[in-house]
Write a protein that holds these residues in place. Structure first.
Motif, PDB file in Angstrom:
ATOM      1  N   PHE A  41      -9.336   6.925   6.917  1.00  0.00           N
ATOM      2  CA  PHE A  41      -7.944   6.998   6.483  1.00  0.00           C
ATOM      3  C   PHE A  41      -7.493   8.430   6.199  1.00  0.00           C
TER       4      PHE A  41
ATOM      5  N   ALA B 269      -3.376  -8.470   4.484  1.00  0.00           N
ATOM      6  CA  ALA B 269      -3.765  -7.571   5.572  1.00  0.00           C
ATOM      7  C   ALA B 269      -4.584  -6.426   4.990  1.00  0.00           C
TER       8      ALA B 269
ATOM      9  N   PHE C  61       0.171  -9.505   0.834  1.00  0.00           N
ATOM     10  CA  PHE C  61      -0.517  -8.280   0.419  1.00  0.00           C
ATOM     11  C   PHE C  61      -0.815  -7.438   1.648  1.00  0.00           C
TER      12      PHE C  61
ATOM     13  N   VAL D   2      -9.769  -4.932  -1.469  1.00  0.00           N
ATOM     14  CA  VAL D   2      -8.714  -5.474  -2.333  1.00  0.00           C
ATOM     15  C   VAL D   2      -8.069  -6.693  -1.656  1.00  0.00           C
TER      16      VAL D   2
ATOM     17  N   SER E 188     -10.130  -7.327   8.703  1.00  0.00           N
ATOM     18  CA  SER E 188      -8.817  -6.676   8.610  1.00  0.00           C
ATOM     19  C   SER E 188      -7.720  -7.634   8.177  1.00  0.00           C
TER      20      SER E 188
ATOM     21  N   VAL F 178      -1.178  -6.664 -10.819  1.00  0.00           N
ATOM     22  CA  VAL F 178      -1.499  -7.529  -9.678  1.00  0.00           C
ATOM     23  C   VAL F 178      -2.164  -8.813 -10.155  1.00  0.00           C
TER      24      VAL F 178
ATOM     25  N   TYR G 242     -10.202  -9.625  -2.284  1.00  0.00           N
ATOM     26  CA  TYR G 242     -10.057 -10.040  -3.686  1.00  0.00           C
ATOM     27  C   TYR G 242      -8.740 -10.799  -3.893  1.00  0.00           C
TER      28      TYR G 242
ATOM     29  N   PHE H  46       1.850  -9.203  13.029  1.00  0.00           N
ATOM     30  CA  PHE H  46       0.963  -8.042  12.858  1.00  0.00           C
ATOM     31  C   PHE H  46      -0.425  -8.630  12.666  1.00  0.00           C
TER      32      PHE H  46
ATOM     33  N   PRO I 225       0.841  -1.197   0.000  1.00  0.00           N
ATOM     34  CA  PRO I 225       0.000   0.000   0.000  1.00  0.00           C
ATOM     35  C   PRO I 225       0.880   1.253   0.000  1.00  0.00           C
ATOM     36  N   TYR I 226       0.234   2.411  -0.025  1.00  0.00           N
ATOM     37  CA  TYR I 226       1.031   3.641  -0.099  1.00  0.00           C
ATOM     38  C   TYR I 226       1.463   4.182   1.264  1.00  0.00           C
TER      39      TYR I 226
ATOM     40  N   GLY J 107      -7.856  -3.178   5.785  1.00  0.00           N
ATOM     41  CA  GLY J 107      -8.091  -1.906   6.458  1.00  0.00           C
ATOM     42  C   GLY J 107      -8.559  -2.072   7.898  1.00  0.00           C
TER      43      GLY J 107
ATOM     44  N   GLU K 210       2.035   2.019  -6.519  1.00  0.00           N
ATOM     45  CA  GLU K 210       2.307   2.893  -7.670  1.00  0.00           C
ATOM     46  C   GLU K 210       2.201   4.365  -7.273  1.00  0.00           C
ATOM     47  N   LYS K 211       1.699   4.625  -6.048  1.00  0.00           N
ATOM     48  CA  LYS K 211       1.633   6.022  -5.577  1.00  0.00           C
ATOM     49  C   LYS K 211       2.938   6.450  -4.915  1.00  0.00           C
TER      50      LYS K 211
HETATM   51  P1  NAD Z   1      -5.126  -0.221  -1.880  1.00  0.00           P
HETATM   52  O1  NAD Z   1      -5.900  -1.428  -1.488  1.00  0.00           O
HETATM   53  O2  NAD Z   1      -5.800   0.792  -2.730  1.00  0.00           O
HETATM   54  O3  NAD Z   1      -3.808  -0.644  -2.689  1.00  0.00           O
HETATM   55  C1  NAD Z   1      -2.916  -1.597  -2.174  1.00  0.00           C
HETATM   56  C2  NAD Z   1      -2.213  -2.308  -3.329  1.00  0.00           C
HETATM   57  O4  NAD Z   1      -3.190  -3.002  -4.098  1.00  0.00           O
HETATM   58  C3  NAD Z   1      -1.498  -1.368  -4.280  1.00  0.00           C
HETATM   59  O5  NAD Z   1      -0.252  -1.937  -4.595  1.00  0.00           O
HETATM   60  C4  NAD Z   1      -2.404  -1.287  -5.495  1.00  0.00           C
HETATM   61  O6  NAD Z   1      -1.683  -1.176  -6.696  1.00  0.00           O
HETATM   62  C5  NAD Z   1      -3.140  -2.614  -5.459  1.00  0.00           C
HETATM   63  N1  NAD Z   1      -4.536  -2.499  -5.916  1.00  0.00           N
HETATM   64  C6  NAD Z   1      -5.381  -1.468  -5.724  1.00  0.00           C
HETATM   65  N2  NAD Z   1      -6.596  -1.739  -6.244  1.00  0.00           N
HETATM   66  C7  NAD Z   1      -6.515  -2.986  -6.761  1.00  0.00           C
HETATM   67  C8  NAD Z   1      -7.442  -3.840  -7.418  1.00  0.00           C
HETATM   68  N3  NAD Z   1      -8.682  -3.464  -7.648  1.00  0.00           N
HETATM   69  N4  NAD Z   1      -7.018  -5.059  -7.815  1.00  0.00           N
HETATM   70  C9  NAD Z   1      -5.751  -5.468  -7.584  1.00  0.00           C
HETATM   71  N5  NAD Z   1      -4.826  -4.698  -6.955  1.00  0.00           N
HETATM   72  C10 NAD Z   1      -5.201  -3.480  -6.551  1.00  0.00           C
HETATM   73  O7  NAD Z   1      -4.566   0.420  -0.533  1.00  0.00           O
HETATM   74  P2  NAD Z   1      -3.838   1.823  -0.348  1.00  0.00           P
HETATM   75  O8  NAD Z   1      -4.832   2.912  -0.508  1.00  0.00           O
HETATM   76  O9  NAD Z   1      -2.589   1.864  -1.133  1.00  0.00           O
HETATM   77  O10 NAD Z   1      -3.398   1.707   1.188  1.00  0.00           O
HETATM   78  C11 NAD Z   1      -4.219   2.047   2.261  1.00  0.00           C
HETATM   79  C12 NAD Z   1      -4.927   0.846   2.823  1.00  0.00           C
HETATM   80  O11 NAD Z   1      -3.991  -0.127   3.297  1.00  0.00           O
HETATM   81  C13 NAD Z   1      -5.788   1.191   4.030  1.00  0.00           C
HETATM   82  O12 NAD Z   1      -7.006   0.507   3.930  1.00  0.00           O
HETATM   83  C14 NAD Z   1      -4.979   0.680   5.203  1.00  0.00           C
HETATM   84  O13 NAD Z   1      -5.734   0.380   6.355  1.00  0.00           O
HETATM   85  C15 NAD Z   1      -4.358  -0.537   4.614  1.00  0.00           C
HETATM   86  N6  NAD Z   1      -3.193  -0.975   5.372  1.00  0.00           N
HETATM   87  C16 NAD Z   1      -3.318  -2.065   6.163  1.00  0.00           C
HETATM   88  C17 NAD Z   1      -2.262  -2.481   6.940  1.00  0.00           C
HETATM   89  C18 NAD Z   1      -2.404  -3.692   7.835  1.00  0.00           C
HETATM   90  O14 NAD Z   1      -1.417  -4.155   8.356  1.00  0.00           O
HETATM   91  N7  NAD Z   1      -3.586  -4.217   8.042  1.00  0.00           N
HETATM   92  C19 NAD Z   1      -1.055  -1.783   6.913  1.00  0.00           C
HETATM   93  C20 NAD Z   1      -0.952  -0.668   6.064  1.00  0.00           C
HETATM   94  C21 NAD Z   1      -2.037  -0.268   5.304  1.00  0.00           C
END
Ligand code: NAD
Length: 502
Positions: A392, A254, A230, A236, A463, A216, A239, A457, A155-156, A256, A183-184
Motif C-alpha cells: 500500500f 471489502a 465496510f 479489519v 479481499s 465501529v 473482523y 466491485f 478507509p482513507y 485489501g 478518521e484520517k
Molecule cells: P483500515 O482497515 O485501517 O481502516 C478502515 C476503517 O476501519 C476506518 O474507518 C477505521 O476507522 C476502521 N478501523 C480500523 N481499525 C479497526 C479495528 N481494529 N476495528 C474496527 N474498526 C477499525 O484501512 P485503511 O488503512 O483506512 O485503508 C486502506 C485499506 O483499505 C487497504 O487495505 C486497501 O486495500 C483497502 N481498500 C479496499 C478497497 C476494496 O474495494 N477492496 C477499496 C479501498 C481500500
C-alpha cells in the motif's frame, strides 16, 4: 515532527439534521500529507454518539421508506448537480487531506458521482417481478423493500469515492444511513454530506459520526442497525464481517489486495510500461486496485525493465496541493511511510534487489511532508514478506517466471483475490488468464481494472467478506430485502356484488 500553522478545519458530526462538535475524550489528528501540517482533529466518538445517530436514523426511517422512489431520486438528481457545481472544491479537499494529485482526486470524485447517477435510476432499479398463474388462479409477486438502518465504514484512500459507493444506493433504496468516514480523511466526507443536506435530504435520513474501533464496535453491535458496508484492510474487514454477522446484520466487507500484472513476451511494451506506472504508483500506490507486482514471463523482463526503470525514475514527487507538476504525492502518514520503507528494507535482507530506490527522495520545501519516492524491488520471490503482505505504498515488486502456467500457479496461491491483469497480444493467453486467474476483477491490457458504478466491485477470497458486493445491481440487492407474495383471488363470477348477469 507535526506542525499546525493555520486554524483547524471543523470536523463536526451530523445527527438528526444538526451539525455539532462533540467533546470527546480523544481526537485523531488529520494531516495535510504534503506538508505534515495538522489541518483538523476528528472527534473519536463512542457508543453514546452512535446511539444518538441510530435514534435519529430510526425516527426518520419510516417516512423515508414510504417516500416514493421517484421523489428520493429527485433529491439525488439535485445532489448530482450540486456535486458538479462543487467538483473542483471537492477534488481539492481530497488532495489536501489525502495527498494524491489533483488529477487523481478528480477521478476519486468523478467515480463517486457516477454512483449517484446510477442511484438516480431508483424507480427502475427497484422494480419487482410478478408471475401470474404459478398455479391456476394463483399469482406470485416480488417487491424490494428497504432493510432499515445501514452503516458505512470507510478507509482513507478514496475519501470521496468509497463513501459514495455506499450511501447513494442505500438512500435510493429507502434506507436511513450512518456514515463513518475514515478518521484520517474526514473532511471530504463532511463536505459531501453538507451538499446532500443542501439537496433536500430530510433530517435524520443520513447521520455522520467519526471515530475508530470503539465507534465501529458500537455500530457493529447496535441492535437497531440492520446492514454494514465496510471498505478497508483485510484483517479489519474479516473482523467486521464476523462481528456484524454474529450480531445478526447483513455485511459486505471489502478488504485489501495483492494484485499481479503479468507481462507476456509478446506484450506491447510501451503500453505495458505506461499501464504499470499508473497501476503501481497512481495515488502513491495507496489503492486496493494497485498493480503492486509485475510478473515478467519468459524473456519479457529484458525488454520491460530498462524502460520501466527509466520511467519510474522520471516520476516527480511533490506537494500535490500546490504544485500541479508533481506526478506523485506523499503517503498518508509518517508512520505509514516508515512501515513501507521497513518492508522494502526487509525484502533486500531476504535477497531482493532495488532496481529503483526512492527512499532518499526529499522535498526540501516541505521537510515535514510524508514523502517516499517510487521504488522498484526486483527479484522478489514468493516466500518474502513483501510478496505476501499488502504494501500500500509507491513500491512495485518484480517477479520473474518462466511461463504463463507457472505465473498463474504462483499468483493463485496468494490468498487475496481483488484484481489481476495481463499484458499480451495473444487472445489465447488472455482467454486462459481470464478464465483461470483467481481474482474478481481482471484487466486485459488494462492496468487498473476497477469496475464502474454499474458493475459490482468484485473482490474474491481474502479481499472480500460477504456475498453481495458494493456497486451495481449487487449494491441494490444488498440494500433491499425481497418480499414474495403468493395470492389467490377466487374466481370472479356469481356472488360478487358487481357481477352482472349476461
Ligand atoms: P483500515 O482497515 O485501517 O481502516 C478502515 C476503517 O476501519 C476506518 O474507518 C477505521 O476507522 C476502521 N478501523 C480500523 N481499525 C479497526 C479495528 N481494529 N476495528 C474496527 N474498526 C477499525 O484501512 P485503511 O488503512 O483506512 O485503508 C486502506 C485499506 O483499505 C487497504 O487495505 C486497501 O486495500 C483497502 N481498500 C479496499 C478497497 C476494496 O474495494 N477492496 C477499496 C479501498 C481500500
Amino acid at each position: 515532527m507535526t506542525m499546525t500553522t493555520q486554524a483547524l478545519a471543523p470536523c463536526p458530526i451530523l445527527i438528526g439534521g444538526v451539525w455539532s462538535t462533540p467533546q470527546t475524550a480523544t481526537t485523531n489528528k488529520v494531516y495535510n500529507p504534503s506538508t505534515g501540517e495538522v489541518i483538523a482533529e476528528a472527534p473519536m466518538c463512542g457508543a453514546d454518539v452512535v446511539d444518538a445517530a441510530v435514534r435519529a436514523a430510526e425516527a426518520a426511517g419510516q417516512d423515508w421508506a414510504e417516500t416514493p422512489p421517484a421523489e428520493r431520486a429527485r433529491i439525488l438528481f439535485r445532489y448530482k448537480m450540486l456535486l458538479e457545481d462543487h467538483f473542483e472544491e471537492l477534488a481539492r479537499s481530497v488532495t489536501r487531506e489525502h495527498g494524491k494529485t489533483i488529477t487523481e482526486a478528480r477521478g476519486d470524485v468523478r467515480r463517486g458521482i457516477e454512483v449517484v447517477e446510477y442511484a438516480c435510476g431508483a424507480p427502475e432499479l427497484l422494480k419487482g417481478e410478478i408471475l401470474e398463474n404459478v398455479a391456476r388462479g394463483i399469482d406470485c409477486d416480488l417487491v424490494k423493500q428497504p432493510v432499515g438502518i445501514c452503516v458505512g465504514i470507510c478507509p482513507y484512500n478514496f475519501p470521496a469515492l468509497v463513501p459514495m459507493w455506499m450511501y447513494p444506493l442505500a438512500l435510493a433504496c429507502g434506507n436511513t444511513f450512518i456514515l463513518k468516514p475514515s478518521e484520517k480523511v474526514p473532511l471530504t466526507g463532511i463536505r459531501l454530506i453538507e451538499l446532500l443536506v443542501q439537496a433536500g435530504l430530510p433530517k435524520g435520513v443520513l447521520n455522520v459520526v467519526h471515530g475508530g474501533r470503539e465507534c465501529v464496535d458500537a455500530l457493529l453491535t447496535h441492535p437497531k442497525v440492520r446492514a454494514i458496508s465496510f471498505v478497508g484492510s483485510s484483517p479489519v474487514a474479516k473482523y467486521i464481517f464476523e462481528t456484524g454477522t454474529q450480531h445478526g446484520k447483513r455485511v459486505q466487507a471489502a478488504g485489501g489486495a495483492k494484485n499481479f500484472v503479468f507481462v507476456m513476451p509478446d506484450a506491447d511494451f510501451d503500453n505495458s510500461v505506461t499501464g504499470l506506472i499508473d497501476a503501481a504508483f497512481g495515488c502513491a500506490g495507496q489503492r486496493c486496485m494497485a498493480g503492486s507486482t509485475a510478473v515478467t514471463i519468459g524473456k519479457a523482463a529484458d525488454r520491460l525493465l530498462p524502460d520501466l526503470a527509466r520511467a519510474v525514475r522520471a516520476i516527480t514527487v511533490g506537494p500535490t496541493d500546490r504544485d500541479p507538476s508533481a506526478k506523485m504525492g506523499a503517503v498518508i502518514s509518517a508512520q505509514h511511510r516508515d512501515r513501507v520503507v521497513g518492508l522494502v528494507e526487509r525484502s533486500v535482507q531476504e535477497g531482493a534487489s532495488l532496481l529503483v530506490d526512492g527512499r532518499g527522495v526529499k522535498v526540501p520545501a516541505h521537510p515535514g511532508g510524508f514523502y517516499l519516492g517510487p521504488c522498484v524491488v526486483d527479484e522478489v520471490r514468493a516466500g518474502m514478506a513483501i510478496a505476501k503482505e499488502e504494501v500500500f505504498g509507491p513500491v512495485l515488486n518484480v517477479m520473474h517466471v518462466e511461463d504463463l502456467e507457472g505465473a498463474m500457479a504462483m499468483a493463485n496461491e496468494v490468498h487475496f483475490g481483488n484484481g489481476a491483469c495481463i499484458y499480451t497480444q495473444s487472445g489465447k493467453a488472455a482467454r486462459e488468464f481470464r478464465h483461470r486467474i483467481k481474482a474478481g476483477m481482471v484487466g486485459i491490457n488494462v492496468g487498473v481494472p476497477a469496475p464502474l458504478a454499474y458493475f459490482p466491485f468484485s473482490g474474491w477470497d481474502y479481499s472480500f467478506f460477504g456475498d453481495l458486493h458494493l456497486q451495481g445491481r449487487e449494491g441494490i440487492m444488498f440494500y433491499t430485502r425481497q418480499k414474495v407474495t403468493t395470492s389467490r383471488w377466487f374466481r370472479y363470477g356469481e356472488g360478487d356484488i358487481w357481477h352482472k348477469e349476461k
